[in-house]
Design an enzyme around this catalytic site. Structure first.
Site, short mmCIF file in Angstrom:
data_model
loop_
_atom_site.label_atom_id
_atom_site.label_comp_id
_atom_site.label_asym_id
_atom_site.label_seq_id
_atom_site.Cartn_x
_atom_site.Cartn_y
_atom_site.Cartn_z
CG MET A 35 -67.03 -31.19 38.76
SD MET A 35 -67.79 -29.61 38.43
CE MET A 35 -69.39 -29.84 39.17
N GLY A 36 -65.25 -33.99 42.34
CA GLY A 36 -64.93 -34.32 43.73
C GLY A 36 -66.15 -34.45 44.63
CE1 TYR A 37 -67.82 -32.89 50.84
CE2 TYR A 37 -69.98 -33.74 50.29
CZ TYR A 37 -69.08 -33.27 51.22
OH TYR A 37 -69.45 -33.21 52.53
CD GLU A 40 -70.43 -47.09 46.56
OE1 GLU A 40 -69.75 -46.66 47.52
OE2 GLU A 40 -70.02 -47.99 45.79
N GLY A 41 -71.76 -43.07 43.88
CA GLY A 41 -71.90 -42.94 42.43
C GLY A 41 -70.54 -42.73 41.76
CG HIS A 42 -68.26 -39.14 42.45
ND1 HIS A 42 -68.91 -38.55 43.51
CD2 HIS A 42 -68.33 -38.23 41.43
CE1 HIS A 42 -69.33 -37.35 43.17
NE2 HIS A 42 -69.00 -37.13 41.92
CD GLN A 66 -69.05 -28.46 34.97
OE1 GLN A 66 -68.03 -28.85 34.44
NE2 GLN A 66 -69.94 -29.31 35.46
CG ASP A 155 -74.76 -35.60 35.58
OD1 ASP A 155 -75.63 -34.84 36.02
OD2 ASP A 155 -73.81 -36.02 36.27
CB SER A 191 -71.78 -33.55 45.06
OG SER A 191 -70.96 -34.53 44.48
O1 PAF Z 1 -70.18 -34.62 35.86
C1 PAF Z 1 -69.33 -33.87 36.38
O2 PAF Z 1 -68.96 -34.01 37.55
C2 PAF Z 1 -68.74 -32.73 35.56
O3 PAF Z 1 -69.70 -32.16 34.74
C3 PAF Z 1 -67.50 -33.15 34.75
C4 PAF Z 1 -67.83 -34.19 33.70
C5 PAF Z 1 -66.44 -33.69 35.69
C6 PAF Z 1 -66.91 -31.94 34.02
O4 PAF Z 1 -66.54 -30.94 34.91
#
Ligand code: PAF
Length: 289
Positions: A35-37, A40-42, A66, A155, A191
């Site tokens: 979902m952007g922003y 380092e985790g992403h 969500q 998550d 984030s």
């Molecule tokens: O973990 C997230 O950032 C969101 O739940 C995902 C998997 C991108 C779905 O919108």
């Protein structure tokens, strides 16, 4: 590792066309849904995808389905230009950046629900959250048709639900779960950490300290889930600004609470600091994710 070209697609038609071409010359495709922003985790998920496939697609979409009615959809942090630069520096090949109309034609009437698993832990206070996650992830899998997809272990419930959805609905994709990346003081990167004020931020690492203490207890031979849970609660309650939503020691297959800690058991917590809800989890005995 900076790539020369990072392509950005906003429409399903365009990204499908590009990926069909890449697939036709034998390239394997990895998807990192976000979902952007970026933090380092992403970016660590992009690294994992790069190691496991030829083409890394990062999807960047703040998914409205969500978020509950009183949640932080409107103020969820966004900075596309920064994300684009970071993804490029990290070696992503493609960003899929659709808008809400592209993802959710009006009226949108079809949802994917993973029963039971989506109603416990975070699902108790966020009843529509996982329905939104599974729906958007199923759509992304159909749009991108990746060989692999990478999700963060932070998550944990989301990763378990997505694995179950993939198994139940026969999606031809391998799910890789990448480790939690933490700040130097142990706070799991998120984030939402940007919402914490300085006092809250200072106290938030109590969560990880309490989880570490729980691991130590188990290593010393304490296998009674209630005692370990009590210790985590007492620790976290030493932080005056912490408000515990749940602490649960559960089985990784069905997310049901256990009485005795054994392989396949992990502890998941949700703790509020002011208006910010933080989640974290650790394995109590080494697990294969
Ligand atoms: O973990 C997230 O950032 C969101 O739940 C995902 C998997 C991108 C779905 O919108």
């Amino acid at each position: 590792m900076e790539k020369k070209h990072l392509k950005v697609y906003n429409t399903i038609y365009d990204i499908r066309k590009e990926l069909a071409l890449l697939r036709s010359v034998g390239k394997t495709i990895g998807l990192v849904p976000t979902m952007g922003y970026f933090h380092e985790g992403h970016l660590s998920l992009i690294d994992v995808a790069r190691k496991n496939c030829d083409i890394v697609v990062v999807s960047l979409f703040v998914n409205p389905t969500q978020f509950g009615p009183n949640e932080d959809l409107a103020k969820y942090p966004r900075d596309f230009e920064r994300d684009e630069r970071l993804a490029k520096e990290r070696g992503a090949d493609i960003i899929f950046y659709p808008d809400t109309r592209e993802m959710y034609p009006d009226p949108f009437l079809t949802y994917v629900v993973t029963e039971k698993l989506s109603g416990v832990l975070c699902g108790e206070s966020r009843p529509i959250h996982f329905r939104g996650v599974t729906t958007v992830v199923a759509k992304l899998f159909n749009i991108v048709q990746p060989d692999i997809a990478v999700f963060g272990r932070k998550d944990a419930q989301q990763a378990i639900i997505i694995k179950k959805m993939v198994a139940d609905l026969n999606f031809p994709v391998e799910i890789i779960v990448a480790p939690i990346i933490r700040e130097a003081d142990g706070l799991a990167m998120s984030s939402r950490n940007t919402y914490l004020n300085s006092k809250e931020r200072k106290q938030a690492p109590i969560i990880y300290r309490a989880l570490q203490k729980a691991i130590e207890m188990v290593q010393r031979g304490e296998l009674d889930a209630e005692s370990v849970e009590r210790s985590i609660r007492q620790q976290i309650e030493t932080a005056p600004l912490a408000r515990i939503e749940y602490i649960e020691i559960v089985n990784e297959k069905n997310l049901e609470p256990v009485k005795t800690i054994e392989p396949g058991t992990f502890v998941a917590v949700a703790v509020w600091f002011g208006k910010t809800r933080l989640i974290d989890n650790v394995d109590l005995i080494d697990l294969e994710w």
